[in-house]
Design an enzyme around this catalytic site. Structure first.
Site, mmCIF file in Angstrom:
data_model
loop_
_atom_site.group_PDB
_atom_site.id
_atom_site.type_symbol
_atom_site.label_atom_id
_atom_site.label_comp_id
_atom_site.label_asym_id
_atom_site.label_seq_id
_atom_site.Cartn_x
_atom_site.Cartn_y
_atom_site.Cartn_z
ATOM 1 N N GLU A 61 -17.223 111.804 -54.938
ATOM 2 C CA GLU A 61 -15.805 112.163 -55.071
ATOM 3 C C GLU A 61 -14.984 111.177 -54.261
ATOM 4 O OE1 GLU A 61 -17.708 114.915 -53.829
ATOM 5 O OE2 GLU A 61 -17.874 116.019 -55.719
ATOM 6 N N TYR B 114 -16.396 101.025 -56.301
ATOM 7 C CA TYR B 114 -17.385 101.724 -57.130
ATOM 8 C C TYR B 114 -17.371 101.188 -58.567
ATOM 9 C CZ TYR B 114 -17.659 104.940 -53.173
ATOM 10 O OH TYR B 114 -17.834 105.469 -51.925
HETATM 11 C C1 LIG Z 1 -13.652 101.584 -49.338
HETATM 12 C C2 LIG Z 1 -14.338 100.760 -48.246
HETATM 13 C C3 LIG Z 1 -15.646 101.475 -47.835
HETATM 14 C C4 LIG Z 1 -14.651 99.349 -48.791
HETATM 15 O O1 LIG Z 1 -15.385 98.655 -47.795
HETATM 16 P P1 LIG Z 1 -15.411 97.059 -47.734
HETATM 17 O O2 LIG Z 1 -16.524 96.642 -46.856
HETATM 18 O O3 LIG Z 1 -14.053 96.577 -47.405
HETATM 19 O O4 LIG Z 1 -15.736 96.692 -49.271
HETATM 20 P P2 LIG Z 1 -16.282 95.296 -49.829
HETATM 21 O O5 LIG Z 1 -15.775 94.185 -48.958
HETATM 22 O O6 LIG Z 1 -17.734 95.392 -50.045
HETATM 23 O O7 LIG Z 1 -15.478 95.214 -51.213
HETATM 24 C C5 LIG Z 1 -16.121 95.238 -52.469
HETATM 25 C C6 LIG Z 1 -15.085 95.423 -53.557
HETATM 26 O O8 LIG Z 1 -14.340 96.633 -53.346
HETATM 27 C C7 LIG Z 1 -12.985 96.471 -53.758
HETATM 28 N N1 LIG Z 1 -12.107 96.591 -52.596
HETATM 29 C C8 LIG Z 1 -12.476 96.722 -51.310
HETATM 30 N N2 LIG Z 1 -11.388 96.865 -50.520
HETATM 31 C C9 LIG Z 1 -10.327 96.811 -51.342
HETATM 32 C C10 LIG Z 1 -8.907 96.903 -51.140
HETATM 33 N N3 LIG Z 1 -8.383 97.085 -49.907
HETATM 34 N N4 LIG Z 1 -8.098 96.858 -52.231
HETATM 35 C C11 LIG Z 1 -8.616 96.699 -53.476
HETATM 36 N N5 LIG Z 1 -9.946 96.580 -53.739
HETATM 37 C C12 LIG Z 1 -10.775 96.636 -52.674
HETATM 38 C C13 LIG Z 1 -12.895 95.062 -54.355
HETATM 39 O O9 LIG Z 1 -13.207 95.182 -55.733
HETATM 40 C C14 LIG Z 1 -14.034 94.354 -53.618
HETATM 41 O O10 LIG Z 1 -14.525 93.282 -54.356
HETATM 42 P P3 LIG Z 1 -13.890 91.802 -54.137
HETATM 43 O O11 LIG Z 1 -14.068 91.507 -52.687
HETATM 44 O O12 LIG Z 1 -14.717 90.950 -55.029
HETATM 45 O O13 LIG Z 1 -12.455 91.908 -54.515
HETATM 46 C C15 LIG Z 1 -13.401 100.585 -46.998
HETATM 47 O O14 LIG Z 1 -12.120 100.183 -47.445
HETATM 48 C C16 LIG Z 1 -13.269 101.831 -46.152
HETATM 49 O O15 LIG Z 1 -14.054 102.081 -45.227
HETATM 50 N N6 LIG Z 1 -12.248 102.669 -46.462
HETATM 51 C C17 LIG Z 1 -12.028 103.906 -45.722
HETATM 52 C C18 LIG Z 1 -13.093 104.939 -46.007
HETATM 53 C C19 LIG Z 1 -13.236 105.193 -47.497
HETATM 54 O O16 LIG Z 1 -12.268 105.176 -48.244
HETATM 55 N N7 LIG Z 1 -14.484 105.458 -47.923
HETATM 56 C C20 LIG Z 1 -14.795 105.745 -49.310
HETATM 57 C C21 LIG Z 1 -14.803 107.218 -49.523
HETATM 58 S S1 LIG Z 1 -15.181 107.639 -51.212
#
Ligand SMILES: CC(C)(COP(=O)(O)OP(=O)(O)OC[C@H]1O[C@@H](n2cnc3c(N)ncnc32)[C@H](O)[C@@H]1OP(=O)(O)O)[C@@H](O)C(=O)NCCC(=O)NCCS
Length: 152
Positions: free
Chosen positions: A111, A123
């Protein structure tokens, strides 16, 4: 900024990591951070698997899943703000996909908040599709939850 992703270590969570996980939660999940008790309860579930991403002994992110019968559910995933957008969540997700291969699963679900576009993009990049909407799933801000899934 992370020095080099190849130095990143992924390891199973143990109780010594819990304080760091709580710090990450408080930083990224302001609305409803998980407590120490919540993490400790997770560690006691035999169907729960949690991994941390570490560099030089600093925990930069974590992921938690449940494996129940033939399904996996992603329970939590977070990366420290200063280290986001550098591929850490993708590495954690790949670790999960590798871990669950042996279980012959048919489906992974999760979710996500409707407003959380960063997580939805992440995702989607891994092939997850939006399959349903849960009204007011996140009661803290009366926000709807999107259910996303990846079928095998
Ligand atoms: C969501 C989260 C886990 C992503 O972690 P991350 O290490 O930054 O992700 P990655 O660097 O592996 O990113 C992979 C892809 O995700 C997407 N993405 C990640 N951050 C993004 C942003 N701020 N805006 C848009 N797309 C994003 C992109 O498609 C990215 O691919 P790209 O680098 O080729 O554009 C992080 O933003 C986070 O911890 N958020 C707060 C907690 C949360 O929301 N958890 C998920 C609960 S369901």
């Amino acid at each position: 900024m992370i020095n080099n992703l190849s130095n990143l270590k992924i390891e199973a969570v143990n109780s010594s990591h819990i304080n760091s996980l709580c710090e990450i939660e408080e930083e990224v999940n302001l609305k409803n951070p998980w407590s120490k008790r919540a993490f400790l309860d997770e560690l006691n579930k035999d169907y729960a698997y949690y991994y941390v991403a570490k560099q030089e002994n600093i925990i930069l992110g974590f992921i938690g899943i449940w494996v129940v019968v033939d399904e996996c559910h992603i329970v939590n995933l977070a990366v420290k703000k200063a280290f986001q957008k550098q591929g850490i969540a993708s590495i954690l997700l790949k670790k999960v996909l590798e871990t669950i291969k042996k279980y012959n699963l048919s489906l992974i679900t999760l979710e996500v908040r409707e407003s959380n576009l960063a997580a939805q993009r992440l995702y989607e990049k891994f092939g997850f599709k939006k399959i349903a909407l849960r009204k007011n799933y996140y009661s803290d801000y009366q926000e709807d939850g999107l259910i996303m899934s990846l079928s095998f």
